[in-house]
Enzyme design. Structure first.
Site, PDB file in Angstrom:
ATOM      1  N   TYR A   1      -5.396 -12.205  -7.064  1.00  0.00           N
ATOM      2  CA  TYR A   1      -4.250 -11.715  -7.832  1.00  0.00           C
ATOM      3  C   TYR A   1      -3.534 -10.607  -7.079  1.00  0.00           C
ATOM      4  CZ  TYR A   1      -6.388  -7.328  -9.466  1.00  0.00           C
ATOM      5  OH  TYR A   1      -6.942  -6.070  -9.542  1.00  0.00           O
ATOM      6  N   CYS A   2      -2.277 -10.446  -7.417  1.00  0.00           N
ATOM      7  CA  CYS A   2      -1.445  -9.379  -6.858  1.00  0.00           C
ATOM      8  C   CYS A   2      -0.628  -8.805  -8.012  1.00  0.00           C
ATOM      9  CB  CYS A   2      -0.558  -9.908  -5.727  1.00  0.00           C
ATOM     10  SG  CYS A   2       0.624 -11.170  -6.263  1.00  0.00           S
ATOM     11  N   GLY A   3       0.500  -8.225  -7.720  1.00  0.00           N
ATOM     12  CA  GLY A   3       1.311  -7.621  -8.764  1.00  0.00           C
ATOM     13  C   GLY A   3       1.946  -8.631  -9.694  1.00  0.00           C
TER      14      GLY A   3
END
Length: 119
Positions: free
Chosen positions: A77-79
Site C-alpha cells: 500500500y501507499c498513499g
C-alpha cells in the site's frame, strides 16, 4: 495530491496486470504480509497496523533479501494506491506470485476511520 498525466497513464497501463483489493477484502486476508511502500516521511506520520516499511525507492532492490520465497503473500500500500500498484507490477515481473495492491491505500484506510500506528 494532483498527479501528472504521464504518471496517471503509466498507472492505468499496468492496473490490468495487478490484483487490487479493497480495505474490506484486506481485513479478511490472514497470513499476508503488509508492506508500506511510501516515503520515509509518510511512514513516520502514521501507518496501517502491523505494516512493514519498504519504500518505493528500494523495494525492488531489497525484496529478495527480506522475502526470498517468491510465493510469499504480500499486500502493498501507499498513499492512494498508485505507487503500490507500480511496485506490485514490478514484483510480479521479478517472479513474485502472490502480490496485491491495496486500492485507495492509506487514504482509503483513513476514510474508514480505522486505527493507525504512530511512533
Amino acid at each position: 495530491m494532483k498527479h501528472n498525466p504521464a504518471f496517471l497513464a503509466l498507472v492505468e497501463s499496468i492496473l490490468p496486470l495487478v490484483t487490487e483489493v479493497n480495505v474490506e477484502q484486506y481485513q479478511t486476508m490472514n497470513d499476508w504480509t503488509l508492506l508500506d511502500v511510501r516515503e520515509d516521511s509518510e511512514w513516520l506520520k502514521g501507518r496501517l497496523p502491523n505494516a512493514l516499511h519498504l519504500g518505493r525507492g528500494i523495494i525492488e532492490r531489497d525484496i529478495e533479501t527480506l522475502f526470498p520465497e517468491k510465493d510469499t503473500p504480500l499486500v502493498l500500500y501507499c498513499g492512494g494506491g498508485y505507487r503500490s500498484a507500480l511496485a506490485a507490477n514490478n514484483l510480479q515481473v521479478m517472479g513474485y506470485t502472490k502480490v496485491v495492491s491495496l486500492a485507495g491505500g492509506y487514504k482509503a484506510w483513513l476514510e474508514r476511520q480505522l486505527p493507525i500506528e504512530n511512533d
